[in-house]
Design an enzyme around this catalytic site. Sequence first.
Site, short mmCIF file in Angstrom:
data_model
loop_
_atom_site.label_atom_id
_atom_site.label_comp_id
_atom_site.label_asym_id
_atom_site.label_seq_id
_atom_site.Cartn_x
_atom_site.Cartn_y
_atom_site.Cartn_z
N TYR A 24 84.19 -52.03 -54.30
CA TYR A 24 84.13 -51.59 -52.90
C TYR A 24 83.00 -52.21 -52.07
O TYR A 24 82.89 -51.92 -50.88
CB TYR A 24 84.03 -50.06 -52.83
CG TYR A 24 82.90 -49.44 -53.63
CD1 TYR A 24 81.61 -49.41 -53.14
CD2 TYR A 24 83.16 -48.85 -54.87
CE1 TYR A 24 80.58 -48.83 -53.88
CE2 TYR A 24 82.14 -48.28 -55.62
CZ TYR A 24 80.84 -48.27 -55.11
OH TYR A 24 79.82 -47.70 -55.83
N HIS A 78 77.05 -46.06 -58.72
CA HIS A 78 76.79 -44.66 -58.40
C HIS A 78 76.39 -43.89 -59.64
O HIS A 78 75.49 -43.06 -59.62
CB HIS A 78 78.04 -44.02 -57.78
CG HIS A 78 77.94 -42.54 -57.60
ND1 HIS A 78 77.18 -41.97 -56.61
CD2 HIS A 78 78.49 -41.52 -58.30
CE1 HIS A 78 77.26 -40.65 -56.71
NE2 HIS A 78 78.05 -40.35 -57.72
N ARG A 83 71.37 -48.24 -52.89
CA ARG A 83 71.62 -48.08 -54.32
C ARG A 83 72.02 -49.43 -54.89
O ARG A 83 73.12 -49.92 -54.67
CB ARG A 83 72.72 -47.04 -54.54
CG ARG A 83 73.27 -47.04 -55.95
CD ARG A 83 74.22 -45.90 -56.24
NE ARG A 83 75.32 -45.73 -55.30
CZ ARG A 83 76.45 -46.44 -55.32
NH1 ARG A 83 76.63 -47.40 -56.20
NH2 ARG A 83 77.40 -46.20 -54.44
#
Length: 370
Positions: free
Chosen positions: A278, A269, A265
């Site tokens: 992160y 998200h 990805r």
Amino acid sequence: MRIKGDDPTLTLFSVLREDGTADPQRDPFLPKEMLLAMYEQMLRIRRIDERMLGKQRQGKVGFYGTITGQEATPIATGLALAPEDWVFPALREAAIMLVRGFPLGTWLAQVYGNGGDLLKGRQMPSHQSGRAVNQVAWSSCIGPQIPQAVGAAMAAKARGEKVVSVGFMGDGATSQPDFHAAMTFAGIHKPPVVLICQNNHWSISVPTAKQTASATIAVKAHAYGIRGVRVDGNDVLAIYRVVKDAVDRARAGEGPTFVESVTYRMGPHSSSDDPTRYRSNDEVEAWAKKDPLARFERYLQKAELLDDATKDVIETRLRAELDAALAQVEELGPPARETVFEDVYATLPQHLAEQREVLLGLPPAPLGHH
């Protein structure tokens, strides 16, 4: 079941090579028209995602989930299915609807939740579905669509129909009880189902390494007695070959397949996420070099199927289509207020009919106020 070194759940099936050519032993040898359609559909959803994420940042829609970097799996799957097959998506498979002929304007209206939305504004944005293309609504809860796909396939088998169900999930869903239940039923009853895990390495902010201790996600298929395969999810020809083979097997009564599509990805998200909190830029940049759209474009250019002039024509057509659809959709008002009474009862009960009459007798709510 003994696992061998060349087991397809431990290796990575691919077709496209580093130099832009295709492995002749694995190439599905699709006709030129289909290859160009595949490219156009991948580019189409890339451009839609760019525009719609911008719309969310402008405050015109409340939420949006892009699939940037993961275009290969939904586009290839959509092209590998028959019209009668059913799709049970997760977050990043709505583009399958467009591949199968769903109107772009109606698809976009769901993101706006306005009067053009078939779901009448009742579902979160980016939760498209449509009976016209046999795509079922999905839930933001992780995993419930997996047993639903297996159940639909079991029903088709019981009725003697040559219909295949395809159920999608992310890597995080393989940690859910729904995954275990679906795989168990699929292994025992052998329905015509293909279960596809898009392993994009991040279940929101949780890395795959914290989801499972298995060598791969695909290897889990062995425990359930299901055929499993691990495929390069950034290689659209590899995905097409694997999914088409799995769908054909299912339709022929040869049972289910579990596919792990290894991808990444590239964006957040969703529009509510900040991935810089992160994951590292180095990781993102490394995967950017494996961009499925760029890899496929390189292949088409190498095969002399795509040149700059043809690409410009496609880009112009896609831009005009998207501009027209957005202009139409953004003119629509909210869903009619009486639709709140629809789609629950075949015949509206008297007490709800009375409430509807009261509602319709009231002045409309002012727009633009909260």
